[in-house]
Design a protein around this motif. Structure first.
Motif, PDB file in Angstrom:
ATOM      1  N   TYR A  23      -4.631  11.170  65.396  1.00 44.65           N
ATOM      2  CA  TYR A  23      -5.767  11.755  64.667  1.00 44.65           C
ATOM      3  C   TYR A  23      -5.270  12.700  63.571  1.00 44.65           C
ATOM      4  O   TYR A  23      -5.726  12.641  62.429  1.00 44.65           O
ATOM      5  CB  TYR A  23      -6.680  12.492  65.647  1.00 44.65           C
ATOM      6  N   TYR A  24      -4.317  13.563  63.910  1.00 46.02           N
ATOM      7  CA  TYR A  24      -3.789  14.526  62.933  1.00 46.02           C
ATOM      8  C   TYR A  24      -3.046  13.816  61.790  1.00 46.02           C
ATOM      9  O   TYR A  24      -3.122  14.249  60.636  1.00 46.02           O
ATOM     10  CB  TYR A  24      -2.858  15.532  63.609  1.00 46.02           C
ATOM     11  N   ILE A  25      -2.339  12.733  62.112  1.00 47.69           N
ATOM     12  CA  ILE A  25      -1.619  11.974  61.079  1.00 47.69           C
ATOM     13  C   ILE A  25      -2.600  11.329  60.108  1.00 47.69           C
ATOM     14  O   ILE A  25      -2.451  11.439  58.884  1.00 47.69           O
ATOM     15  CB  ILE A  25      -0.720  10.894  61.728  1.00 47.69           C
ATOM     16  N   PHE A  26      -3.620  10.666  60.650  1.00 46.48           N
ATOM     17  CA  PHE A  26      -4.625  10.026  59.802  1.00 46.48           C
ATOM     18  C   PHE A  26      -5.381  11.063  58.972  1.00 46.48           C
ATOM     19  O   PHE A  26      -5.703  10.828  57.802  1.00 46.48           O
ATOM     20  CB  PHE A  26      -5.608   9.216  60.651  1.00 46.48           C
ATOM     21  N   LYS A  27      -5.647  12.216  59.581  1.00 39.20           N
ATOM     22  CA  LYS A  27      -6.374  13.272  58.876  1.00 39.20           C
ATOM     23  C   LYS A  27      -5.555  13.797  57.700  1.00 39.20           C
ATOM     24  O   LYS A  27      -6.095  14.018  56.613  1.00 39.20           O
ATOM     25  CB  LYS A  27      -6.714  14.415  59.833  1.00 39.20           C
ATOM     26  N   ARG A  28      -4.268  13.955  57.890  1.00 37.94           N
ATOM     27  CA  ARG A  28      -3.406  14.458  56.810  1.00 37.94           C
ATOM     28  C   ARG A  28      -3.282  13.430  55.690  1.00 37.94           C
ATOM     29  O   ARG A  28      -3.299  13.792  54.502  1.00 37.94           O
ATOM     30  CB  ARG A  28      -2.023  14.820  57.359  1.00 37.94           C
ATOM     31  N   ILE A  29      -3.169  12.153  56.059  1.00 38.35           N
ATOM     32  CA  ILE A  29      -3.108  11.098  55.036  1.00 38.35           C
ATOM     33  C   ILE A  29      -4.383  11.094  54.199  1.00 38.35           C
ATOM     34  O   ILE A  29      -4.348  11.003  52.971  1.00 38.35           O
ATOM     35  CB  ILE A  29      -2.883   9.717  55.696  1.00 38.35           C
ATOM     36  N   PHE A  30      -5.521  11.212  54.893  1.00 36.47           N
ATOM     37  CA  PHE A  30      -6.811  11.259  54.191  1.00 36.47           C
ATOM     38  C   PHE A  30      -6.877  12.481  53.277  1.00 36.47           C
ATOM     39  O   PHE A  30      -7.356  12.400  52.137  1.00 36.47           O
ATOM     40  CB  PHE A  30      -7.957  11.290  55.202  1.00 36.47           C
ATOM     41  N   ASP A  31      -6.388  13.617  53.758  1.00 34.16           N
ATOM     42  CA  ASP A  31      -6.400  14.851  52.954  1.00 34.16           C
ATOM     43  C   ASP A  31      -5.575  14.692  51.677  1.00 34.16           C
ATOM     44  O   ASP A  31      -5.982  15.154  50.605  1.00 34.16           O
ATOM     45  CB  ASP A  31      -5.850  16.024  53.779  1.00 34.16           C
ATOM     46  N   ILE A  32      -4.420  14.058  51.785  1.00 30.84           N
ATOM     47  CA  ILE A  32      -3.557  13.874  50.614  1.00 30.84           C
ATOM     48  C   ILE A  32      -4.239  12.978  49.584  1.00 30.84           C
ATOM     49  O   ILE A  32      -4.256  13.284  48.384  1.00 30.84           O
ATOM     50  CB  ILE A  32      -2.192  13.284  51.031  1.00 30.84           C
ATOM     51  N   ILE A  33      -4.827  11.877  50.047  1.00 31.35           N
ATOM     52  CA  ILE A  33      -5.524  10.961  49.141  1.00 31.35           C
ATOM     53  C   ILE A  33      -6.720  11.649  48.493  1.00 31.35           C
ATOM     54  O   ILE A  33      -6.923  11.567  47.275  1.00 31.35           O
ATOM     55  CB  ILE A  33      -5.983   9.696  49.906  1.00 31.35           C
ATOM     56  N   ALA A  34      -7.513  12.356  49.321  1.00 30.54           N
ATOM     57  CA  ALA A  34      -8.688  13.059  48.806  1.00 30.54           C
ATOM     58  C   ALA A  34      -8.281  14.187  47.852  1.00 30.54           C
ATOM     59  O   ALA A  34      -8.943  14.429  46.836  1.00 30.54           O
ATOM     60  CB  ALA A  34      -9.507  13.632  49.960  1.00 30.54           C
ATOM     61  N   GLY A  35      -7.166  14.872  48.172  1.00 26.50           N
ATOM     62  CA  GLY A  35      -6.684  15.948  47.323  1.00 26.50           C
ATOM     63  C   GLY A  35      -6.304  15.452  45.939  1.00 26.50           C
ATOM     64  O   GLY A  35      -6.669  16.052  44.927  1.00 26.50           O
ATOM     65  N   LEU A  36      -5.591  14.349  45.881  1.00 30.30           N
ATOM     66  CA  LEU A  36      -5.197  13.759  44.595  1.00 30.30           C
ATOM     67  C   LEU A  36      -6.423  13.314  43.799  1.00 30.30           C
ATOM     68  O   LEU A  36      -6.525  13.561  42.597  1.00 30.30           O
ATOM     69  CB  LEU A  36      -4.258  12.580  44.831  1.00 30.30           C
ATOM     70  N   PHE A  37      -7.344  12.657  44.474  1.00 29.71           N
ATOM     71  CA  PHE A  37      -8.560  12.176  43.832  1.00 29.71           C
ATOM     72  C   PHE A  37      -9.391  13.347  43.305  1.00 29.71           C
ATOM     73  O   PHE A  37      -9.907  13.318  42.188  1.00 29.71           O
ATOM     74  CB  PHE A  37      -9.376  11.348  44.829  1.00 29.71           C
ATOM     75  N   GLY A  38      -9.496  14.401  44.116  1.00 25.33           N
ATOM     76  CA  GLY A  38     -10.272  15.575  43.716  1.00 25.33           C
ATOM     77  C   GLY A  38      -9.691  16.283  42.507  1.00 25.33           C
ATOM     78  O   GLY A  38     -10.417  16.729  41.619  1.00 25.33           O
ATOM     79  N   ILE A  39      -8.373  16.373  42.442  1.00 20.35           N
ATOM     80  CA  ILE A  39      -7.711  17.031  41.314  1.00 20.35           C
ATOM     81  C   ILE A  39      -7.892  16.220  40.028  1.00 20.35           C
ATOM     82  O   ILE A  39      -8.061  16.780  38.938  1.00 20.35           O
ATOM     83  CB  ILE A  39      -6.219  17.253  41.635  1.00 20.35           C
ATOM     84  N   ILE A  40      -7.864  14.892  40.140  1.00 22.12           N
ATOM     85  CA  ILE A  40      -8.092  14.040  38.966  1.00 22.12           C
ATOM     86  C   ILE A  40      -9.483  14.297  38.386  1.00 22.12           C
ATOM     87  O   ILE A  40      -9.657  14.425  37.172  1.00 22.12           O
ATOM     88  CB  ILE A  40      -7.923  12.553  39.348  1.00 22.12           C
ATOM     89  N   ILE A  41     -10.481  14.394  39.260  1.00 17.94           N
ATOM     90  CA  ILE A  41     -11.851  14.674  38.812  1.00 17.94           C
ATOM     91  C   ILE A  41     -11.955  16.086  38.249  1.00 17.94           C
ATOM     92  O   ILE A  41     -12.702  16.349  37.300  1.00 17.94           O
ATOM     93  CB  ILE A  41     -12.841  14.495  39.977  1.00 17.94           C
ATOM     94  N   MET A  42     -11.171  16.999  38.821  1.00 20.81           N
ATOM     95  CA  MET A  42     -11.251  18.407  38.429  1.00 20.81           C
ATOM     96  C   MET A  42     -10.814  18.655  36.985  1.00 20.81           C
ATOM     97  O   MET A  42     -11.294  19.588  36.336  1.00 20.81           O
ATOM     98  CB  MET A  42     -10.390  19.243  39.381  1.00 20.81           C
ATOM     99  N   VAL A  43      -9.902  17.831  36.467  1.00 17.42           N
ATOM    100  CA  VAL A  43      -9.361  18.041  35.118  1.00 17.42           C
ATOM    101  C   VAL A  43     -10.466  18.011  34.046  1.00 17.42           C
ATOM    102  O   VAL A  43     -10.637  18.993  33.303  1.00 17.42           O
ATOM    103  CB  VAL A  43      -8.251  17.015  34.799  1.00 17.42           C
ATOM    104  N   PRO A  44     -11.255  16.926  33.913  1.00 17.34           N
ATOM    105  CA  PRO A  44     -12.326  16.942  32.909  1.00 17.34           C
ATOM    106  C   PRO A  44     -13.421  17.942  33.248  1.00 17.34           C
ATOM    107  O   PRO A  44     -14.039  18.527  32.347  1.00 17.34           O
ATOM    108  CB  PRO A  44     -12.860  15.503  32.929  1.00 17.34           C
ATOM    109  N   LEU A  45     -13.646  18.166  34.550  1.00 15.11           N
ATOM    110  CA  LEU A  45     -14.662  19.128  34.979  1.00 15.11           C
ATOM    111  C   LEU A  45     -14.295  20.536  34.518  1.00 15.11           C
ATOM    112  O   LEU A  45     -15.157  21.308  34.076  1.00 15.11           O
ATOM    113  CB  LEU A  45     -14.789  19.088  36.504  1.00 15.11           C
ATOM    114  N   THR A  46     -13.019  20.861  34.570  1.00  9.45           N
ATOM    115  CA  THR A  46     -12.538  22.172  34.125  1.00  9.45           C
ATOM    116  C   THR A  46     -12.827  22.384  32.641  1.00  9.45           C
ATOM    117  O   THR A  46     -13.273  23.464  32.229  1.00  9.45           O
ATOM    118  CB  THR A  46     -11.021  22.293  34.376  1.00  9.45           C
ATOM    119  N   LEU A  47     -12.585  21.359  31.838  1.00  6.31           N
ATOM    120  CA  LEU A  47     -12.829  21.454  30.396  1.00  6.31           C
ATOM    121  C   LEU A  47     -14.315  21.672  30.102  1.00  6.31           C
ATOM    122  O   LEU A  47     -14.678  22.503  29.264  1.00  6.31           O
ATOM    123  CB  LEU A  47     -12.344  20.181  29.701  1.00  6.31           C
ATOM    124  N   ILE A  48     -15.164  20.945  30.807  1.00  8.36           N
ATOM    125  CA  ILE A  48     -16.612  21.074  30.602  1.00  8.36           C
ATOM    126  C   ILE A  48     -17.089  22.472  30.968  1.00  8.36           C
ATOM    127  O   ILE A  48     -17.840  23.105  30.220  1.00  8.36           O
ATOM    128  CB  ILE A  48     -17.367  20.016  31.440  1.00  8.36           C
TER     129      ILE A  48
END
Length: 225
Positions: A23-48
């Motif tokens: 469970y902890y391994i899958f949760k960390r993998i999900f966190d890494i994927i979600a973290g990368l995806f969230g940061i990509i979205i954050m870049v244009p959001l920051t400019l706006i």
């Protein structure tokens, strides 16, 4: 017979430990994927957000950082988009001293429905939960998880009382059981009860349920304040 009972108990414990580790391994993998995806979205959001802030004659940093309590009580720096005026902590202190109604509400819930410190763009960011996006940096760094308990302030440790030791056994999260349980309508005590429950019984099934409830709330713009 006694030895067989011990063997069965050991096998059961091994199975439980394996399931928890998985469970902890899958949760960390999900966190890494979600973290990368969230940061990509954050870049244009920051400019706006920066452009809108300047248009509203707000030239201070659009980011806000603050020390919070993490897993096992370790402190870390949490990142968010700023939704309040720059001198928010001092204004909070003044309001707690001078406004009795504000003090009662904030003491009970640790929030205020009509908080005068929140900026115009801050109200929009909170209503849409966009202010949380910089926390994906914390998720990627391993300070937080996508799903967990609220990252509490060091000054709230005393108010957490006996709940503290259970709550800090898990990483704080961007969303969690409290956030999906009508967070604006719960007292601080009720919040602590919900978060203790999550720390004691968190599982893949519970995380999936919280994840989809969060998406529904964001789309409906419910629960945020």
């Amino acid at each position: 017979m006694h030895n067989e009972g011990i063997l069965v108990a050991q096998q059961r414990e091994t199975t439980v430990n394996f399931s928890r580790n998985l469970y902890y391994i899958f949760k960390r993998i999900f966190d890494i994927i979600a973290g990368l995806f969230g940061i990509i979205i954050m870049v244009p959001l920051t400019l706006i957000i920066k452009v809108v802030s300047i248009a509203n004659k707000d030239y201070d940093s659009i980011f806000f950082s603050q020390e919070r309590i993490g897993k096992d009580g370790k402190l870390f720096t949490l990142y968010k988009f700023r939704t309040m005026v720059p001198d928010a902590d001092n204004i909070l202190y003044q309001l707690m001293q001078s406004d009795e109604e504000f003090r009662k509400e904030y003491t009970l819930t640790k929030k205020a429905k009509n908080d005068p410190r929140i900026t115009k763009i801050g109200k929009i960011l909170r209503k849409t939960s966009l202010d949380e996006f910089p926390q994906f940096i914390n998720v990627l760094l391993g300070h937080m998880s996508v799903i967990g308990n609220r990252p509490y302030l060091p000054r709230e440790k005393e108010d957490m009382g006996e709940y503290y030791k259970d709550i800090i056994t898990t990483k704080p999260g961007i969303t969690g059981l409290w956030q999906t349980s009508g967070r604006s309508n719960t007292t601080f005590e009720e919040r602590l009860q919900l978060e203790k429950k999550y720390s004691l019984v968190n599982s893949m099934k519970m995380d999936i349920k919280i994840f989809f409830k969060t998406i529904i709330q964001v789309l409906k713009r419910e629960g945020a304040n």
